[in-house]
Motif scaffolding. Structure first.
Motif, PDB file in Angstrom:
ATOM      1  N   ALA A 217       5.028  -1.414  -8.184  1.00 21.98           N
ATOM      2  CA  ALA A 217       5.220  -0.211  -7.379  1.00 21.98           C
ATOM      3  C   ALA A 217       4.348   0.935  -7.881  1.00 21.98           C
ATOM      4  O   ALA A 217       3.998   1.013  -9.062  1.00 21.98           O
ATOM      5  N   TRP A 218       4.016   1.831  -6.973  1.00 16.65           N
ATOM      6  CA  TRP A 218       3.403   3.096  -7.384  1.00 16.65           C
ATOM      7  C   TRP A 218       4.415   3.868  -8.232  1.00 16.65           C
ATOM      8  O   TRP A 218       5.634   3.692  -8.087  1.00 16.65           O
ATOM      9  N   PRO A 219       3.952   4.752  -9.133  1.00 12.05           N
ATOM     10  CA  PRO A 219       4.857   5.397 -10.100  1.00 12.05           C
ATOM     11  C   PRO A 219       5.993   6.228  -9.496  1.00 12.05           C
ATOM     12  O   PRO A 219       7.047   6.365 -10.113  1.00 12.05           O
TER      13      PRO A 219
ATOM     14  N   GLY B 154       0.807  -1.215   0.000  1.00  5.75           N
ATOM     15  CA  GLY B 154       0.000   0.000   0.000  1.00  5.75           C
ATOM     16  C   GLY B 154       0.831   1.251   0.000  1.00  5.75           C
ATOM     17  O   GLY B 154       0.479   2.232  -0.659  1.00  5.75           O
ATOM     18  N   THR B 155       1.962   1.250   0.698  1.00  5.20           N
ATOM     19  CA  THR B 155       2.834   2.424   0.737  1.00  5.20           C
ATOM     20  C   THR B 155       3.724   2.486  -0.495  1.00  5.20           C
ATOM     21  O   THR B 155       3.836   3.527  -1.145  1.00  5.20           O
TER      22      THR B 155
ATOM     23  N   ASN C 120      10.924  -4.374  -9.094  1.00  3.66           N
ATOM     24  CA  ASN C 120      10.648  -2.942  -9.225  1.00  3.66           C
ATOM     25  C   ASN C 120      11.885  -2.054  -9.245  1.00  3.66           C
ATOM     26  O   ASN C 120      11.762  -0.837  -9.314  1.00  3.66           O
ATOM     27  N   GLY C 121      13.083  -2.654  -9.222  1.00  9.27           N
ATOM     28  CA  GLY C 121      14.305  -1.868  -9.337  1.00  9.27           C
ATOM     29  C   GLY C 121      14.680  -1.101  -8.084  1.00  9.27           C
ATOM     30  O   GLY C 121      15.267  -0.018  -8.171  1.00  9.27           O
ATOM     31  N   TRP C 122      14.363  -1.672  -6.916  1.00  5.11           N
ATOM     32  CA  TRP C 122      14.721  -1.018  -5.654  1.00  5.11           C
ATOM     33  C   TRP C 122      16.058  -1.550  -5.166  1.00  5.11           C
ATOM     34  O   TRP C 122      16.384  -2.718  -5.359  1.00  5.11           O
ATOM     35  N   HIS C 123      16.797  -0.701  -4.450  1.00 10.44           N
ATOM     36  CA  HIS C 123      18.081  -1.090  -3.873  1.00 10.44           C
ATOM     37  C   HIS C 123      18.043  -0.801  -2.376  1.00 10.44           C
ATOM     38  O   HIS C 123      18.086   0.345  -1.953  1.00 10.44           O
ATOM     39  N   TRP C 124      17.946  -1.861  -1.584  1.00  8.82           N
ATOM     40  CA  TRP C 124      17.882  -1.724  -0.126  1.00  8.82           C
ATOM     41  C   TRP C 124      19.269  -1.891   0.484  1.00  8.82           C
ATOM     42  O   TRP C 124      20.114  -2.639  -0.034  1.00  8.82           O
TER      43      TRP C 124
END
Length: 238
Positions: A108-110, A16-17, A143-147
């Motif tokens: 993911a949201w945009p 949701g976030t 989604n191309g995130w880097h944590w």
């Protein structure tokens, strides 16, 4: 947001976030079940599946069930919904197993990818989700995130909004609670994080559960309230 103690890390709610669970699950359910000849209200199916979420976690939070990864709770909830809809006998084990992993394929949201990239220049970033670690890994890769780390329920062996989930996240990063900013689109999550001593930022997701069925503004006091992650990055750079 002013404080004598600088924020060094941002931890994020995910469902949701950062991701559109409703639209994604509706799409995945249709792809899995329509070939079986099932014609359902797909957004309503997503709502029904998500509707079992808190109840299943409360079984763990209360101690009635031992800690189980969210994938297992999602599967329990899927079986409940299929039975309730009267289609239990039409969906075999292979389809259920594949559909259960739909939560690993949420979009993911945009604003999220660019927002996280901007924030990562100055802060440590990690999810603090009720989702299990493999789920978080798959969403990040999709989604191309880097944590910098993956934190949350599986690390704490309990579910938000129990204080231990937020406190384990701070401890894992070797940071004081005041140095960690919890980012979420849900006031209940932020209220619990604030009660545990973290800083808080609310992200507006007014259409999370359908048009107008999300939070456009926080319902509790927060340190920051913004419309998306790009605005959050701008606000924190001031």
């Amino acid at each position: 947001m002013s404080s004598e103690i600088a924020v060094k890390a941002l931890i994020f709610d995910v469902f949701g976030t950062l991701v559109d669970w409703r639209g994604s699950i509706a799409r995945e359910a249709r792809q899995a079940l329509e070939p079986l000849g099932l014609t359902l209200d797909w957004p309503a199916f997503a709502d029904a599946w998500r509707g079992e979420y808190q109840g299943a976690m409360e079984e763990v939070r209360s101690g009635r069930l031992p800690f189980s990864k969210l994938d297992r709770l999602h599967r329990r909830n899927l079986d409940i919904v299929l039975t309730r809809l009267g289609v239990d006998g039409q969906v075999d084990e292979a389809v259920r197993a594949r559909l259960n992993l739909a939560w690993h394929r949420l979009d993911a949201w945009p604003d999220v990818e660019a927002g996280l990239q901007a924030l990562r220049r100055h802060y440590l970033l990690a999810p603090c989700s009720n989702g299990n670690i493999s789920l978080m890994v798959d969403l990040a890769r999709r989604n191309g995130w880097h944590w910098d780390a993956i934190l949350g329920a599986e690390l704490a062996r309990d579910y938000k909004p129990k204080p231990t989930v937020y406190l384990h996240a701070c401890a894992a990063l070797d940071l004081k609670r005041e140095q960690v900013l919890m980012v979420a689109a849900h006031s209940s999550d932020l209220a619990a994080a604030a009660a545990a001593g973290l800083r808080t930022a609310h992200i507006a997701r007014p259409d999370e559960a359908g048009t107008g069925l999300g939070e456009s503004a926080p319902r509790v006091p927060v340190d920051l309230a913004v419309t998306d992650l790009r605005e959050l990055a701008s606000a924190l750079s001031r």
